[in-house]
Design an enzyme around this catalytic site. Structure first.
Site, PDB file in Angstrom:
ATOM      1  CE  LYS A 175      -1.005  42.241   0.723  1.00 50.03           C
ATOM      2  NZ  LYS A 175      -0.358  40.926   0.510  1.00 50.03           N
ATOM      3  N   GLY A 232       6.632  45.032  -6.044  1.00 53.53           N
ATOM      4  CA  GLY A 232       6.305  43.665  -6.454  1.00 53.53           C
ATOM      5  C   GLY A 232       6.510  43.513  -7.957  1.00 53.53           C
ATOM      6  CB  VAL A 236       0.926  42.833  -9.256  1.00 57.64           C
ATOM      7  CG1 VAL A 236       0.035  43.470  -8.202  1.00 57.64           C
ATOM      8  CG2 VAL A 236       0.680  41.332  -9.305  1.00 57.64           C
ATOM      9  N   GLY A 237       2.052  45.459 -10.751  1.00 56.69           N
ATOM     10  CA  GLY A 237       2.303  46.908 -10.744  1.00 56.69           C
ATOM     11  C   GLY A 237       1.504  47.619 -11.815  1.00 56.69           C
ATOM     12  CD  GLU A 254      11.596  48.483  -5.638  1.00 58.01           C
ATOM     13  OE1 GLU A 254      11.937  47.690  -6.544  1.00 58.01           O
ATOM     14  OE2 GLU A 254      11.728  48.253  -4.439  1.00 58.01           O
ATOM     15  CB  CYS A 288      13.485  44.329  -7.372  1.00 58.86           C
ATOM     16  SG  CYS A 288      14.050  45.556  -6.233  1.00 58.86           S
ATOM     17  CD  GLU A 397      12.074  40.310 -11.747  1.00 57.11           C
ATOM     18  OE1 GLU A 397      10.863  40.505 -11.928  1.00 57.11           O
ATOM     19  OE2 GLU A 397      12.726  40.864 -10.843  1.00 57.11           O
ATOM     20  N   GLY A 457      22.551  46.367  -3.624  1.00 51.90           N
ATOM     21  CA  GLY A 457      23.294  46.988  -2.529  1.00 51.90           C
ATOM     22  C   GLY A 457      23.201  48.499  -2.555  1.00 51.90           C
TER      23      GLY A 457
END
Ligand code: UN1
Length: 519
Positions: A175, A232, A236-237, A254, A288, A397, A457
């Site tokens: 999804k 995400g 929600v995680g 993640e 993230c 965040e 990176g």
């Protein structure tokens, strides 16, 4: 030109749009409709999981080296389509084209790594404590994997799940984010066609978040899903972690980050500024791994802030098809949320880096802006100096082009500040002192540590993942992700012709414990 994107279950498009229809627009030019999307309902998610369940045993029977060849072909097809896929990423989510090309490269790198894993996927032979008995370990596929991904890396991060999950012999329901559906559909086609995947091995569900959650809940209850991967938000995680926990599963999570960069007195300041610009404002701060707060030694604080402010003011912002540091927000909803984060700025803060804060428009312009500021959703970069440990802006965040700055007096305190928000994804230190590097590495709670490099990176074959609010300790990429998509099976084989009982029928050698060497 836009087209209608649908879910694809067992190789066939899902008819109708029970979840409604949405349009995906170019965030740099909202009048440009990239795709129309027919959204599915929860039952389509369940159907996709059932299709995956049916297809999975056949896929697991394909020898792993042959599955590895499929991954090799996917890599080649992605490489052959690199420019058009990167253009689509830039058009749909506004990532500057050079970065989008890098993102596509990350898929190819992931394929390069896992194509060979098809010929390894090693198990072990282990000595037994008894004669005429052998011990072995095997990696078995988990079964059906449900992958739910964000749209800030609309093709690279999904590939971190999909490629190893498929290589290991799992079937997948994917999804993608509902604001990057065209990228999702493109990657889906590259995987299915490039890999020659049988129907049902990879299924695509286009749905909004709540529908997906409901579908996942039902599919888990029906026993169709064995593993969930989610990239995400931390909020929600934690809901996904709770749901999968009820089914005795641990999801691969993640999540967000509040990634610190410590700048010590010995740091090369220009290098640190360049990295702060790239990791703070690249992808408009919506990675993230984006830089959250610079924690800079008080002796170099003013110099760092002055140079960071100058570099940020000079940074080119605008049309992501031009050579800019950053373009638009991923989607309008991210711009709206960013306005809320700007509300966390307080009178004791000093805001630097641009001519204004909030949306860049003709009425609130930014010097040197490239393109039409009223056509899309672009935001001024903001450096917020003077943040304090208990400020919301320090603790949470702020997914967008905002970097906090605070000063420290000794490294111990810098490390404490770096850990204090409770995330733990990425981190960075700029220093020339090896002792500081090792003290930082040891003390920082993050899963990833950069030394004289930016917080973002990460290379595609090192473990990627976080601790605390950034995840549940799962790691993606390289050999480490194999533990997400396989289960260890241990086998013992006794060919002695009798029942040898472990721990009981073991020969003991008798030591002479009183033995001493003479003088
Ligand atoms: C993410 O933002 O979800 O290290 C992943 C990086 C990228 C991946 C970021 N390679 O910035």
């Amino acid at each position: 030109m836009s087209r209608t994107i649908t879910s694809i279950v067992a190789g066939a498009p899902v008819a109708g749009a029970p979840g409604g229809r949405i349009a995906s627009t170019n965030p740099a030019r909202l009048s440009d409709v990239v795709a129309e999307v027919a959204l599915a309902d929860a039952s389509a998610f369940v159907a996709a999981a059932r299709a995956a369940r049916e297809a999975q045993p056949g896929w697991a029977d394909v020898p792993a080296p042959v599955r590895g060849r499929a991954i090799a072909h996917i890599g080649r097809v992605v490489e052959a389509n690199a420019e058009s896929l990167a253009r689509l990423v830039t058009r749909e989510i506004g990532k500057p084209y050079a970065e989008a090309l890098g993102e596509v490269r990350e898929i190819v790198d992931t394929c390069d790594f896992f194509l060979g894993e098809g010929r390894r996927l090693y198990g072990q032979t282990v000595p037994s404590e008894m004669p005429d008995k052998q011990l072995f370990t095997f990696r078995n596929p988990v079964g059906v994997v449900s992958v739910i991904t964000a749209g800030n890396f609309p093709v690279a991060v999904p590939s971190w799940y999909l490629i190893p999950a498929l290589l290991c012999g799992n079937a997948v329901v994917w999804k993608p984010a509902d604001y990057s559906p065209a990228c999702g559909a493109a990657l889906f086609e590259l995987l299915v066609r490039g890999g020659g995947l049988p129907d049902g091995v990879l299924n695509l569900v286009m749905a909004d978040g709540e529908t997906t959650f409901a579908g996942l809940e039902q599919a888990l209850e029906l026993g169709y899903v064995d593993k969930v991967g989610f990239t995400g938000s931390s909020v929600v995680g934690s809901r996904i972690g709770e749901l999968t926990g009820r089914h005795l599963q641990s999801a691969c999570l993640e999540l967000g980050g509040k990634n610190p960069m410590v700048v010590t007195p010995s740091a090369e300041i220009d290098l640190a500024v360049e990295a702060a610009l790239f990791s703070g404002f690249g992808t408009a701060g919506q990675r993230c791994t984006s830089l959250g707060t610079v924690i800079v030694h008080e002796s170099v604080h003013d110099d760092f802030v002055a140079r960071f402010d100058k570099a940020t003011r000079q940074a080119l912002v605008g049309d992501p098809f031009r050579d800019v540091v950053f373009g638009p927000m991923l989607d309008e909803k991210f711009a709206e949320r960013f306005e809320d984060y700007l509300g966390w700025i307080q009178p004791h803060h000093t805001v630097l880096g641009s001519t204004a804060t909030g949306r860049i428009t003709a009425a609130s312009p930014r010097e040197g802006f490239i393109g039409d500021p009223d056509a899309g959703v672009l935001c001024h970069p903001a450096i917020v100096d003077g943040v304090r440990e208990d400020d919301t802006i320090f603790r949470e965040e702020t997914f967008g082009p905002l970097v906090g700055v605070t000063a420290y007096a000794d490294l111990k305190d810098a490390i404490r500040l770096a850990n204090s928000p409770g995330y733990g994804l990425s981190s960075s230190i700029y220093t020339r002192e090896p002792a500081e590097v090792f003290a930082f590495r040891r003390g920082i709670s993050a899963g990833m540590v950069s030394v004289n490099n930016s917080t973002s990176g990460a290379e595609a074959h090192l473990p990627f993942g976080g601790n605390g609010k950034s995840g549940n300790g799962s790691r993606q990429s390289g050999i480490w992700v194999l533990d997400q998509f396989t289960r260890w099976q241990s086998v013992n084989w006794d060919y002695s012709g009798r029942l040898q009982k472990a721990q009981m029928d073991v020969t003991e050698l008798v030591p002479d414990e009183s033995f001493r060497l003479g003088d």
